[in-house]
Design a protein around this motif. Structure first.
Motif, short mmCIF file in Angstrom:
data_model
loop_
_atom_site.label_atom_id
_atom_site.label_comp_id
_atom_site.label_asym_id
_atom_site.label_seq_id
_atom_site.Cartn_x
_atom_site.Cartn_y
_atom_site.Cartn_z
N ALA A 82 0.80 -1.29 -0.07
CA ALA A 82 -0.15 -0.09 -0.01
C ALA A 82 0.94 1.38 -0.01
CB ALA A 82 -1.10 0.10 1.10
N ILE A 83 1.85 1.30 0.90
CA ILE A 83 2.74 2.67 0.80
C ILE A 83 3.64 2.57 -0.37
CG2 ILE A 83 5.01 3.30 1.84
CD1 ILE A 83 4.27 1.76 4.53
N ILE A 84 3.99 1.58 -1.10
CA ILE A 84 4.84 1.63 -2.36
C ILE A 84 3.75 2.03 -3.37
CG2 ILE A 84 5.72 0.41 -4.41
CD1 ILE A 84 7.20 -1.74 -2.31
N SER A 85 2.32 1.51 -3.27
CA SER A 85 1.34 2.07 -4.36
C SER A 85 1.12 3.76 -4.06
CB SER A 85 0.09 1.24 -4.17
OG SER A 85 0.25 0.03 -4.31
N GLY A 86 1.16 3.86 -2.90
CA GLY A 86 1.18 5.32 -2.68
C GLY A 86 2.05 6.25 -3.27
N MET A 87 3.15 5.66 -3.12
CA MET A 87 4.52 6.62 -3.67
C MET A 87 4.61 6.44 -5.01
SD MET A 87 7.33 6.44 -0.64
CE MET A 87 7.44 4.65 -0.52
N ASN A 88 3.88 5.51 -5.86
CA ASN A 88 3.95 5.44 -7.10
C ASN A 88 2.73 6.04 -8.00
OD1 ASN A 88 6.34 4.16 -7.44
ND2 ASN A 88 5.59 2.06 -6.88
N MET A 89 1.98 6.64 -7.13
CA MET A 89 0.81 7.34 -7.68
C MET A 89 1.15 8.63 -8.59
SD MET A 89 -2.40 7.69 -4.97
CE MET A 89 -3.30 6.45 -4.60
N SER A 90 0.65 8.80 -9.77
CA SER A 90 1.17 9.80 -10.75
C SER A 90 1.30 11.11 -9.76
CB SER A 90 0.10 9.86 -11.76
OG SER A 90 0.15 8.84 -12.39
N PRO A 91 0.58 12.08 -9.20
CA PRO A 91 0.75 13.10 -8.37
C PRO A 91 2.02 13.03 -7.45
CG PRO A 91 -1.54 12.19 -8.24
CD PRO A 91 -0.81 11.10 -8.62
N VAL A 92 2.22 11.84 -7.09
CA VAL A 92 3.65 11.80 -6.25
C VAL A 92 4.69 11.55 -7.15
CG1 VAL A 92 4.79 10.50 -4.50
CG2 VAL A 92 2.29 11.00 -4.32
N SER A 93 4.70 10.84 -7.98
CA SER A 93 6.12 10.35 -8.93
C SER A 93 6.47 11.62 -9.96
CB SER A 93 5.64 9.02 -9.74
OG SER A 93 4.40 9.31 -10.58
N ARG A 94 5.54 12.38 -10.05
CA ARG A 94 5.88 13.63 -11.10
C ARG A 94 6.48 14.68 -10.16
NH1 ARG A 94 3.23 18.05 -10.24
NH2 ARG A 94 3.74 19.01 -12.35
N LEU A 95 6.73 14.41 -8.89
CA LEU A 95 7.41 15.49 -8.09
C LEU A 95 8.99 15.27 -8.22
CD1 LEU A 95 5.11 15.34 -5.01
CD2 LEU A 95 5.00 17.23 -6.70
N LYS A 96 9.28 15.53 -9.58
CA LYS A 96 10.82 15.15 -9.86
C LYS A 96 11.90 16.03 -8.72
CE LYS A 96 9.62 14.21 -14.58
NZ LYS A 96 10.02 14.50 -16.13
N LYS A 97 11.50 17.34 -8.53
CA LYS A 97 12.49 18.07 -7.85
C LYS A 97 12.48 17.36 -6.25
CE LYS A 97 11.66 22.36 -10.40
NZ LYS A 97 11.08 23.76 -10.26
N THR A 98 11.44 17.12 -5.77
CA THR A 98 11.35 16.66 -4.34
C THR A 98 12.10 15.06 -4.64
OG1 THR A 98 9.18 17.39 -4.23
CG2 THR A 98 9.70 15.54 -2.86
N TRP A 99 11.83 14.20 -5.39
CA TRP A 99 12.61 12.95 -5.66
C TRP A 99 13.81 13.20 -5.82
CZ3 TRP A 99 10.98 8.06 -4.14
CH2 TRP A 99 9.37 8.19 -4.10
#
Length: 440
Positions: free
Chosen positions: A265-282
């Motif tokens: 569930a945690i991995i799925s949440g972090m792989n959601m598009s709104p999260v994965s698109r945060l390139k500067k954050t990652w």
């Protein structure tokens, strides 16, 4: 369910007499056996084998019928208590147990103990369902407050719990509690289909609900969206990166505990598009540990890596000396998928019309394994504050997550810009305001 032919001559002092095994219908009344296991047969033959008659009864002494029936009813009420939420079933149970208990004190005591245990279980289920409804209501109320008065809710997960291991323990509490209320019959009801060859309609054939199973799947989705919400909310990159790294550590602790459902569930949440698109954050996140976890839950080769880890956890559980070592919480959606494809991929009946017992043995094996896992008591101490937050903290919808994501890191192309404008018109500025408040 019988696994051996019902003839006394088949048994010797050393066990089964394999020399007598032959797959001939006339020998076993239409039931076929292979290596001491029942593999097929007509439904009529099975019923004939199981139901005593004047001419046939497996036990020589008729007075043994009552304890056999009591044993069956005890196992039924213990394993499938939800069956007796049906008033008709409970009425039939009372009528039958009244007959058994009449005139024999020992049977009467056994019936009383069985009935009391059943009532306790059904009461616990009702209380659990009421608690779930209350939790869902509280979560809805908090989301309403968040939308109307965003400044009134400024907490995030790190202010509630900053220790990854503690959070993983509390997640395990929720997982094991929700697993414990899923009955084995819910797996059957989730995929139930009327057999086209079965023309008989039972008076108890109304489709039952798989509400506890569905509630558990909803919990997985909530946790995924909670993770995504917590990451997208802060306006500062540094804070978002901190939240991501925190959840990576939580996921790793879940893996070590054997809590694969929360991990996924945690991995799925972090792989959601709104999260994965945060390139500067990652870009500010050390992702080595996350890469390892993703590798463990990689869906390629039918989740080979995960299934290997699950077998290891299962083996550890079998030889465990402590409650913590016994914990095995499977990735539930995959378990459901496995059972579904086994059910759909194999016919209930063989081409000759016989019941396909091999299919049902395999289904029973998978569900039985799950039943063992769900009985484990959580050894960790409860933290009410953390549990309350995990269960009731406001969680954004997908659109709200996208809007918060765009507010944190602006749109990168025209398509994202158009979506951003559209979302701001539809959702208003409540999410934006809240992001700014929580980021300060």
């Amino acid at each position: 369910m019988p696994q051996t032919p019902p003839f006394p001559g088949m048994f010797g002092s050393s066990g089964y007499n394999k020399n007598l095994y032959q797959s001939k219908e006339e020998d076993y009344g239409g039931l076929y056996y292979h290596e001491n296991n029942l593999v097929s047969g007509s439904l009529e033959a099975l019923i004939q084998h199981l139901v005593p008659s004047v001419a046939y009864y497996p036990d020589v002494r008729i007075r043994k019928i009552a304890p056999k029936i009591l044993q069956l009813l005890t196992e039924w009420t213990e394993t499938f208590p939800y069956d007796f939420r049906d008033e008709r079933m409970m009425r039939s149970l009372k009528e039958l147990t009244h007959r058994l208990g009449t005139g024999d004190e020992l049977y009467r005591k056994t019936v009383q103990q069985m009935t009391q245990a059943l009532i306790r279980k059904l009461t616990a289920v009702s209380q659990y369902e009421e608690a779930l409804a209350k939790i869902n209501s509280t979560a809805t109320d908090r989301l309403t407050v968040l939308k109307t008065k965003p400044q009134s809710i400024q907490r995030d997960i790190l202010t509630i719990c900053s220790d990854p291991f503690t959070l993983a323990q509390q997640l395990t509490h929720i997982e094991l509690e929700r697993l414990s209320y899923i009955g084995p019959e819910e797996f059957v009801q989730a995929f139930v289909q009327k057999d086209p060859l079965d023309n008989e309609k039972s008076c108890f054939s109304d489709r039952k609900k798989a509400s506890n199973l569905e509630a558990y799947v909803e919990w997985f989705n909530r946790l995924s969206y909670l993770v995504a919400t917590e990451i997208c909310m802060p306006v500062k990159k540094k804070h978002r990166a901190r939240v991501i790294e925190f959840f990576i550590d939580v996921a790793r602790e879940c893996f070590n505990i054997g809590n694969f459902n929360s991990l996924m569930a945690i991995i799925s949440g972090m792989n959601m598009s709104p999260v994965s698109r945060l390139k500067k954050t990652w870009g500010k996140v050390k992702t080595a540990k996350f890469d390892i976890l993703e590798h463990q839950m990689d869906p390629s080769s039918n989740f080979y890596n995960y299934r290997t880890a699950l077998r290891g956890a299962t083996q550890r559980s079998i030889t465990a000396h402590t409650s913590r070592e016994k914990i095995v919480i499977p990735f539930f959606s995959l378990l459901i998928k496995d059972i579904y494809f086994l059910n759909e991929g194999c016919s209930n009946r063989l081409p000759n019309g016989h019941v396909n017992f091999e299919k049902f043995w395999e289904l029973a094996k998978q569900v039985s394994e799950f039943m063992t896992w769900k009985k484990v008591e959580c050894p960790f101490e409860k933290d009410r504050k953390i549990l309350q937050y995990l269960l009731t903290a406001p969680v954004f919808s997908e659109d709200a997550l996208y809007l918060a994501s765009y507010e944190s890191e602006g749109p990168e192309n025209n398509m994202e810009k158009d979506r951003w404008k559209s979302l701001r018109c539809v959702l208003g500025r409540s999410v934006t305001v809240n992001v700014l408040v929580r980021g300060n």
